[in-house]
Write a protein that holds these residues in place. Structure first.
Motif, PDB file in Angstrom:
ATOM      1  N   UNK A  79       0.826  -1.195   0.070  1.00  0.00           N
ATOM      2  CA  UNK A  79      -0.093   0.179  -0.039  1.00  0.00           C
ATOM      3  C   UNK A  79       0.802   1.436  -0.104  1.00  0.00           C
ATOM      4  N   UNK A  80       2.283   1.083   0.106  1.00  0.00           N
ATOM      5  CA  UNK A  80       3.034   2.363   0.282  1.00  0.00           C
ATOM      6  C   UNK A  80       2.814   3.271  -0.807  1.00  0.00           C
ATOM      7  N   UNK A  81       2.731   2.964  -2.024  1.00  0.00           N
ATOM      8  CA  UNK A  81       2.404   3.996  -3.095  1.00  0.00           C
ATOM      9  C   UNK A  81       0.924   4.381  -2.947  1.00  0.00           C
ATOM     10  N   UNK A  82      -0.157   3.908  -2.470  1.00  0.00           N
ATOM     11  CA  UNK A  82      -1.224   4.336  -2.366  1.00  0.00           C
ATOM     12  C   UNK A  82      -1.814   5.571  -1.495  1.00  0.00           C
ATOM     13  N   UNK A  83      -0.810   5.672  -0.357  1.00  0.00           N
ATOM     14  CA  UNK A  83      -1.248   6.799   0.777  1.00  0.00           C
ATOM     15  C   UNK A  83      -1.007   8.021   0.182  1.00  0.00           C
ATOM     16  N   UNK A  84      -1.584   9.064   0.530  1.00  0.00           N
ATOM     17  CA  UNK A  84      -2.785   8.846   1.357  1.00  0.00           C
ATOM     18  C   UNK A  84      -3.747   8.234   0.785  1.00  0.00           C
ATOM     19  N   UNK A  85      -4.492   7.343   1.596  1.00  0.00           N
ATOM     20  CA  UNK A  85      -5.548   6.297   0.955  1.00  0.00           C
ATOM     21  C   UNK A  85      -6.928   6.833   1.335  1.00  0.00           C
ATOM     22  N   UNK A  86      -7.891   7.111   0.687  1.00  0.00           N
ATOM     23  CA  UNK A  86      -9.318   7.364   1.131  1.00  0.00           C
ATOM     24  C   UNK A  86      -9.945   6.161   1.164  1.00  0.00           C
ATOM     25  N   UNK A  87     -10.289   5.597   2.433  1.00  0.00           N
ATOM     26  CA  UNK A  87     -11.358   4.416   2.564  1.00  0.00           C
ATOM     27  C   UNK A  87     -12.663   5.246   2.883  1.00  0.00           C
ATOM     28  N   UNK A  88     -13.696   4.682   1.889  1.00  0.00           N
ATOM     29  CA  UNK A  88     -14.863   5.408   2.100  1.00  0.00           C
ATOM     30  C   UNK A  88     -15.928   4.153   2.321  1.00  0.00           C
ATOM     31  N   UNK A  89     -17.073   4.592   3.003  1.00  0.00           N
ATOM     32  CA  UNK A  89     -18.042   3.672   2.991  1.00  0.00           C
ATOM     33  C   UNK A  89     -19.142   4.442   2.082  1.00  0.00           C
ATOM     34  N   UNK A 100     -17.732  -0.988   1.704  1.00  0.00           N
ATOM     35  CA  UNK A 100     -16.617  -0.303   1.937  1.00  0.00           C
ATOM     36  C   UNK A 100     -15.480  -0.612   0.833  1.00  0.00           C
ATOM     37  N   UNK A 101     -14.928   0.438   0.337  1.00  0.00           N
ATOM     38  CA  UNK A 101     -13.783   0.313  -0.741  1.00  0.00           C
ATOM     39  C   UNK A 101     -12.968   1.717  -0.468  1.00  0.00           C
ATOM     40  N   UNK A 102     -12.056   1.827  -1.652  1.00  0.00           N
ATOM     41  CA  UNK A 102     -11.188   3.081  -1.765  1.00  0.00           C
ATOM     42  C   UNK A 102     -11.876   3.958  -2.535  1.00  0.00           C
ATOM     43  N   UNK A 103     -11.759   5.165  -2.477  1.00  0.00           N
ATOM     44  CA  UNK A 103     -11.983   6.227  -3.423  1.00  0.00           C
ATOM     45  C   UNK A 103     -10.749   6.785  -3.999  1.00  0.00           C
ATOM     46  N   UNK A 104     -10.929   6.807  -5.242  1.00  0.00           N
ATOM     47  CA  UNK A 104      -9.629   7.259  -5.985  1.00  0.00           C
ATOM     48  C   UNK A 104      -9.975   8.497  -6.856  1.00  0.00           C
ATOM     49  N   UNK A 105      -8.923   9.250  -7.435  1.00  0.00           N
ATOM     50  CA  UNK A 105      -9.391  10.155  -8.515  1.00  0.00           C
ATOM     51  C   UNK A 105      -9.793  11.622  -7.705  1.00  0.00           C
ATOM     52  N   UNK A 106      -9.482  11.691  -6.553  1.00  0.00           N
ATOM     53  CA  UNK A 106      -9.885  12.963  -5.782  1.00  0.00           C
ATOM     54  C   UNK A 106      -8.736  13.170  -4.790  1.00  0.00           C
ATOM     55  N   UNK A 107      -8.555  14.421  -4.646  1.00  0.00           N
ATOM     56  CA  UNK A 107      -7.660  14.882  -3.285  1.00  0.00           C
ATOM     57  C   UNK A 107      -8.501  14.660  -2.178  1.00  0.00           C
ATOM     58  N   UNK A 108      -7.718  14.115  -1.417  1.00  0.00           N
ATOM     59  CA  UNK A 108      -8.335  13.508   0.071  1.00  0.00           C
ATOM     60  C   UNK A 108      -8.884  14.698   0.909  1.00  0.00           C
ATOM     61  N   UNK A 109      -8.425  15.767   0.728  1.00  0.00           N
ATOM     62  CA  UNK A 109      -8.930  17.270   1.537  1.00  0.00           C
ATOM     63  C   UNK A 109     -10.208  17.671   0.644  1.00  0.00           C
ATOM     64  N   UNK A 110     -10.560  17.164  -0.384  1.00  0.00           N
ATOM     65  CA  UNK A 110     -11.917  17.394  -1.277  1.00  0.00           C
ATOM     66  C   UNK A 110     -12.901  16.329  -0.799  1.00  0.00           C
ATOM     67  N   UNK A 111     -12.774  15.378  -0.312  1.00  0.00           N
ATOM     68  CA  UNK A 111     -13.916  14.488  -0.132  1.00  0.00           C
ATOM     69  C   UNK A 111     -14.882  14.904   0.844  1.00  0.00           C
ATOM     70  N   UNK A 112     -16.248  14.720   0.587  1.00  0.00           N
ATOM     71  CA  UNK A 112     -17.426  15.263   1.181  1.00  0.00           C
ATOM     72  C   UNK A 112     -18.444  14.258   1.682  1.00  0.00           C
ATOM     73  N   UNK A 113     -19.023  14.054   2.662  1.00  0.00           N
ATOM     74  CA  UNK A 113     -20.143  13.325   2.905  1.00  0.00           C
ATOM     75  C   UNK A 113     -21.084  13.598   2.022  1.00  0.00           C
ATOM     76  N   UNK A 114     -21.795  12.728   1.444  1.00  0.00           N
ATOM     77  CA  UNK A 114     -22.992  12.964   0.456  1.00  0.00           C
ATOM     78  C   UNK A 114     -22.680  13.082  -0.938  1.00  0.00           C
ATOM     79  N   UNK A 115     -21.028  13.263  -1.311  1.00  0.00           N
ATOM     80  CA  UNK A 115     -20.812  13.113  -2.633  1.00  0.00           C
ATOM     81  C   UNK A 115     -21.105  12.219  -3.497  1.00  0.00           C
ATOM     82  N   UNK A 116     -21.427  12.376  -4.657  1.00  0.00           N
ATOM     83  CA  UNK A 116     -21.852  11.381  -5.809  1.00  0.00           C
ATOM     84  C   UNK A 116     -20.508  10.652  -6.027  1.00  0.00           C
TER      85      UNK A 116
END
Ligand SMILES: [Zn+2]
Length: 140
Positions: free
Chosen positions: A80-90, A102-118
């Motif tokens: 997982x070393x190349x995957x951090x910071x890693x967003x774990x999402x429900x 439960x999965x990972x969320x890719x393609x977004x800056x972790x600071x931009x993740x928001x509850x309710x985002x599609x």
């Protein structure tokens, strides 16, 4: 996305092989009760709604919203070393309230993740036999 990996690989069993088989075909399928039509995830031997053992895998849209998430700053294990910071999402899938995955969320800056985002499912091949369901921002 394909990532050669030393990450742990799930081992399908009789109960989950329909889930993993579907993913290899790039389709997200979720266990569904043939008696009461309730979707169920993670897979189980009996329906948590009505107790039926007649559970089948049914393709779903792969669309959902961020129900909860966390950001791992340190690798959670080997590979997982190349995957951090890693967003774990429900993710709450659109097919049913509280149908959570439960999965990972890719393609977004972790600071931009928001509850309710599609979000929408994406597929990450991590070995010759294993494709994981992951998520990315919807429409990305
Ligand atoms: Zn049921």
């Amino acid at each position: 996305m394909t990532t050669a990996s030393t990450r742990p690989v799930p081992f399908p069993d009789d109960m989950t092989e329909g889930f993993w088989d579907s993913l290899r075909a790039r389709t997200l399928s979720i266990q569904r009760c043939a008696r009461c039509s309730r979707f169920n995830h993670a897979p189980s031997l009996t329906c948590p709604g009505c107790g039926s053992e007649d559970l089948r895998y049914e393709p779903v849209s792969g669309r959902g919203t961020v129900h909860s998430y966390t950001v791992l700053e340190d690798p959670p294990g080997p590979g997982f070393a190349t995957l951090v910071p890693l967003v774990v999402v429900v993710v709450e899938l659109v097919e049913q309230p509280r149908l959570l995955m439960v999965a990972n969320l890719f393609g977004i800056d972790p600071a931009e993740v928001r509850i309710g985002a599609e979000v929408e499912v994406s597929f990450e091949k991590i070995s010759e036999v294993c494709v994981l369901p992951q998520f990315r921002p919807a429409g990305a």
